[in-house]
Structure formats: C-alpha cells, structure tokens
Write a protein that holds these residues in place. Structure first.
Motif, PDB file in Angstrom:
ATOM      1  N   UNK A  67       0.834  -1.203   0.000  1.00 59.43           N
ATOM      2  CA  UNK A  67       0.000   0.000   0.000  1.00 59.43           C
ATOM      3  C   UNK A  67       0.872   1.256   0.000  1.00 59.43           C
ATOM      4  N   UNK A  68       1.869   1.300   0.862  1.00 61.66           N
ATOM      5  CA  UNK A  68       2.752   2.465   0.942  1.00 61.66           C
ATOM      6  C   UNK A  68       3.587   2.608  -0.336  1.00 61.66           C
ATOM      7  N   UNK A  69       3.984   1.477  -0.906  1.00 62.41           N
ATOM      8  CA  UNK A  69       4.744   1.510  -2.152  1.00 62.41           C
ATOM      9  C   UNK A  69       3.905   2.087  -3.287  1.00 62.41           C
ATOM     10  N   UNK A  70       2.640   1.709  -3.333  1.00 64.95           N
ATOM     11  CA  UNK A  70       1.769   2.220  -4.387  1.00 64.95           C
ATOM     12  C   UNK A  70       1.596   3.730  -4.275  1.00 64.95           C
ATOM     13  N   UNK A  71       1.511   4.235  -3.054  1.00 60.39           N
ATOM     14  CA  UNK A  71       1.392   5.686  -2.854  1.00 60.39           C
ATOM     15  C   UNK A  71       2.665   6.387  -3.328  1.00 60.39           C
ATOM     16  N   UNK A  72       3.833   5.828  -2.962  1.00 59.72           N
ATOM     17  CA  UNK A  72       5.109   6.414  -3.398  1.00 59.72           C
ATOM     18  C   UNK A  72       5.207   6.402  -4.924  1.00 59.72           C
ATOM     19  N   UNK A  73       4.785   5.297  -5.538  1.00 54.30           N
ATOM     20  CA  UNK A  73       4.821   5.184  -7.004  1.00 54.30           C
ATOM     21  C   UNK A  73       3.963   6.267  -7.648  1.00 54.30           C
ATOM     22  N   UNK A  74       2.764   6.460  -7.143  1.00 54.45           N
ATOM     23  CA  UNK A  74       1.855   7.452  -7.723  1.00 54.45           C
ATOM     24  C   UNK A  74       2.406   8.862  -7.580  1.00 54.45           C
ATOM     25  N   UNK A 124      -1.806 -11.092  -7.315  1.00 52.88           N
ATOM     26  CA  UNK A 124      -3.044 -10.333  -7.452  1.00 52.88           C
ATOM     27  C   UNK A 124      -3.470  -9.662  -6.156  1.00 52.88           C
ATOM     28  N   UNK A 125      -3.057 -10.193  -4.994  1.00 50.74           N
ATOM     29  CA  UNK A 125      -3.385  -9.497  -3.748  1.00 50.74           C
ATOM     30  C   UNK A 125      -2.604  -8.185  -3.681  1.00 50.74           C
ATOM     31  N   UNK A 126      -1.355  -8.184  -4.169  1.00 50.41           N
ATOM     32  CA  UNK A 126      -0.597  -6.945  -4.276  1.00 50.41           C
ATOM     33  C   UNK A 126      -1.312  -5.970  -5.219  1.00 50.41           C
ATOM     34  N   UNK A 127      -1.785  -6.501  -6.340  1.00 53.16           N
ATOM     35  CA  UNK A 127      -2.466  -5.655  -7.316  1.00 53.16           C
ATOM     36  C   UNK A 127      -3.749  -5.079  -6.729  1.00 53.16           C
ATOM     37  N   UNK A 128      -4.464  -5.884  -5.955  1.00 57.90           N
ATOM     38  CA  UNK A 128      -5.701  -5.402  -5.330  1.00 57.90           C
ATOM     39  C   UNK A 128      -5.413  -4.238  -4.390  1.00 57.90           C
ATOM     40  N   UNK A 129      -4.358  -4.371  -3.599  1.00 61.25           N
ATOM     41  CA  UNK A 129      -3.978  -3.304  -2.672  1.00 61.25           C
ATOM     42  C   UNK A 129      -3.552  -2.061  -3.444  1.00 61.25           C
ATOM     43  N   UNK A 130      -2.806  -2.260  -4.523  1.00 60.66           N
ATOM     44  CA  UNK A 130      -2.327  -1.128  -5.322  1.00 60.66           C
ATOM     45  C   UNK A 130      -3.486  -0.354  -5.933  1.00 60.66           C
ATOM     46  N   UNK A 131      -4.509  -1.068  -6.388  1.00 63.79           N
ATOM     47  CA  UNK A 131      -5.612  -0.428  -7.105  1.00 63.79           C
ATOM     48  C   UNK A 131      -6.462   0.482  -6.222  1.00 63.79           C
ATOM     49  N   UNK A 132      -6.381   0.328  -4.912  1.00 67.08           N
ATOM     50  CA  UNK A 132      -7.173   1.187  -4.021  1.00 67.08           C
ATOM     51  C   UNK A 132      -6.709   2.642  -4.103  1.00 67.08           C
ATOM     52  N   UNK A 133      -5.432   2.967  -3.826  1.00 71.97           N
ATOM     53  CA  UNK A 133      -5.003   4.366  -3.993  1.00 71.97           C
ATOM     54  C   UNK A 133      -5.033   4.826  -5.448  1.00 71.97           C
ATOM     55  N   UNK A 134      -4.813   3.904  -6.384  1.00 71.05           N
ATOM     56  CA  UNK A 134      -4.868   4.242  -7.807  1.00 71.05           C
ATOM     57  C   UNK A 134      -6.251   4.796  -8.170  1.00 71.05           C
ATOM     58  N   UNK A 135      -7.295   4.089  -7.756  1.00 64.13           N
ATOM     59  CA  UNK A 135      -8.654   4.536  -8.059  1.00 64.13           C
ATOM     60  C   UNK A 135      -9.042   5.769  -7.262  1.00 64.13           C
ATOM     61  N   UNK A 136      -8.593   5.846  -6.011  1.00 64.12           N
ATOM     62  CA  UNK A 136      -8.854   7.047  -5.214  1.00 64.12           C
ATOM     63  C   UNK A 136      -8.300   8.283  -5.914  1.00 64.12           C
ATOM     64  N   UNK A 137      -7.063   8.172  -6.405  1.00 61.15           N
ATOM     65  CA  UNK A 137      -6.433   9.310  -7.078  1.00 61.15           C
ATOM     66  C   UNK A 137      -7.114   9.607  -8.404  1.00 61.15           C
ATOM     67  N   UNK A 138      -7.519   8.564  -9.104  1.00 64.56           N
ATOM     68  CA  UNK A 138      -8.174   8.781 -10.399  1.00 64.56           C
ATOM     69  C   UNK A 138      -9.450   9.592 -10.238  1.00 64.56           C
TER      70      UNK A 138
END
Length: 308
Positions: A67-74, A124-138
């Motif tokens: 989750x934190x990695x996905x935020x940093x990536x975005x 896919x569990x990693x992908x599921x976690x990643x998609x939460x901030x991704x969609x929030x930001x979108x």
C-alpha cells in the motif's frame, strides 16, 4: 522471457480483435456493451480470484508495504509526468492531460491479466492493494485535471464515485484475504471462470479500437512519439530504480512495473472527448501509440528493470 511471451500473446489477440472488427463481428455499438462486461464483471472477478487460491501467502506487513509503495509510485509518477510535460514544451492547457496519461495506465485491461498469467494469484493481492489508492487518485484528481478544474486531489471529492464494481472488488479481496474467509467451491469456481474472460475480451476490444485510428498519421508527430517512448520506458525505469533501493520483493516490483509500463488508459480518451476537446487528439494518439509500442517496450522495461 515470460513478459515477452505474454505481450506477444496479447498482440495476437489484438490482431484477432482487429479482424473481428473488420468483419463486423465487433462493432462500435457492441464494443461499449462488451467493455461494460469486462469492467463490471470480468475485471472484478479476476481481482477476487487472486485471494481464492490456496497458494496465496502474503503477510499483513507485506500488504501494508504494498500500500505504501503504491502511494510512493503514484507520487513519483505525478511529479515525473508533469516535469516531462514542461520539459517537452507542451502547451499549458495540455500539461495536466499529459500528467494524467503518464500516471493512469491501462492497468485493468492489460496489467491485471498480465500479472495473473505470469506471476499467478499471489501477485493479485498486491495488485488489489495497489488499485485502491490508484482509483482514489483517479476519481479525485484525473477527472478534475482533464476538466481544467482544481489540482487539489481532495477538492470536491465524492466517495460515491468509488462505488463501482472494480473498487468494491479490491476492498472485498483485502477483507477476504485478511479475515481468512473460505468461499464455497461453486462460488469460487464461478469467480475464477469469469475472471479468466478478462484478458481475451480486453485484448479483443483493444484490437477493435485500433481500427478507428489512422495508424500511419501517428508517426508524423515526433513530440507525441517521443513522449510516448519516455512514458513507456524512461519513467517506469526511473521509478522502479528508486523503489528498488527500498523494495527487494520481486513480486511487488513486478506489480509496480506492470502499473507503470502498460499503455495509457483508454478511459482517458473518453474523458477528454467529454470534457477537454483540445486535448482529445493528443490523448487518442498517445493511447494508440502506447498500445502499439507496448508489445516491444514492456519486455524491455521488465528486462532493464531486472524484474524476473
């Protein structure tokens, strides 16, 4: 190389989609209906299928790291996308759209099925976690940026925008995984079968979409060609190298690369056609070019990023 093999498979299905469109099996009318099936049924199903497999063994701490990695990536993608738009001399009215094209990739149509096919359900569990901030930001940023509204991600944010099947599937996947809920075999098998439709249907649709574009004219605009190459190769490699300093989990880095190196999201063309007519031609050309280039650039990005 698994990524190269997978992109070739995707490319072949795209060609079949292009053939189906030429023969009238796929039309502009039924494209929207099939897209609705992919977005609202198949895509949520493949997300859920990731937590219904017995081979998923990811700890709670690893989920938090994802989750934190996905935020940093975005954040990094937002910064590099806007910096690229400025450095390449795009007009001010287009810089926000270029930033959106950089960040919001075709992760649902290409990233999720590719990760599933190559790395299995554990990823896919990693992908599921990643998609939460991704969609929030979108929903809080991308749409307002395309409309030329506030650049504040939280201005006018409405949680009702997140009540879509894909986002609900992401939350359910995390809940099911963390709680250890056992889904009955019949229901689980149904979800798996529906999820398996995602890749072939999505690739057929992308191939069909390509028939609407004059492909020869795409290569006559050097700035858009150069930007597309930067978006597909340079920016993903910069971000992965930064994240790789702190993240050593190859599976998580593969998910990050899939999120970065997939083509620009098709939905951006739809949004610009509705809210920003000036940016629409740039969006359509970039999305099409990135889809064509991805057959070559995605395997190169994974190879240069040293992701196995």
């Amino acid at each position: 190389m698994p990524v190269l093999e997978q992109t070739v498979i995707f490319f072949l299905i795209m060609l079949i989609g292009l053939y189906a469109r030429k023969k009238g099996m796929l039309t502009k009318e039924n494209q929207s209906q099939i897209s609705a099936i992919v977005v609202n049924i198949a895509y949520p199903a493949i997300i859920l299928s990731g937590v219904l497999s017995d081979d998923v063994h990811i700890q709670g701490g690893e989920i938090l790291t994802a989750f934190l990695t996905s935020i940093a990536l975005l954040i990094l993608a937002l910064i590099l996308g806007y910096a690229t738009a400025i450095l390449m001399g795009f007009d001010k009215s287009l810089r926000g759209v270029i930033q959106v094209l950089t960040v919001f990739t075709n992760i649902g149509f290409m990233g999720v099925p590719m990760i599933d096919n190559i790395y299995g359900k554990s990823a896919l569990i990693y992908m599921s976690v990643f998609l939460i901030p991704f969609n929030l930001l979108f929903y809080s940023f991308a749409i307002k940026t395309i409309k030329h509204e506030s650049l504040n991600p939280f201005a006018g944010f409405n949680f009702k925008d997140l009540l879509n099947n894909g986002m609900i599937a992401c939350f359910l996947a995390v809940i099911i995984y963390l709680s250890g809920i056992k889904v009955p075999y019949v229901l689980g098998s149904t979800i798996h079968l529906l999820g398996n439709m995602t890749a072939p249907l999505a690739m057929l649709l992308i191939g069909s979409f390509l028939s609407d574009i004059n492909l020869k004219s795409l290569f006559l605009e050097p700035k858009i060609v150069l930007y597309t190459l930067i978006k597909m190769l340079v920016i993903p490699l910069i971000i992965i190298n930064i994240l790789g300093i702190y993240i050593k989990d190859n599976l998580l880095l593969a998910v990050c690369m899939a999120a970065l190196a997939t083509p620009c999201g098709n939905v951006i063309a739809l949004l610009t056609s509705m809210y920003n007519k000036e940016a629409y031609p740039v969006a359509v050309k970039t999305i099409t070019l990135s889809t064509i280039f991805s057959i070559i650039t995605m395997p190169i990005a994974f190879y240069l990023g040293e992701i196995r």
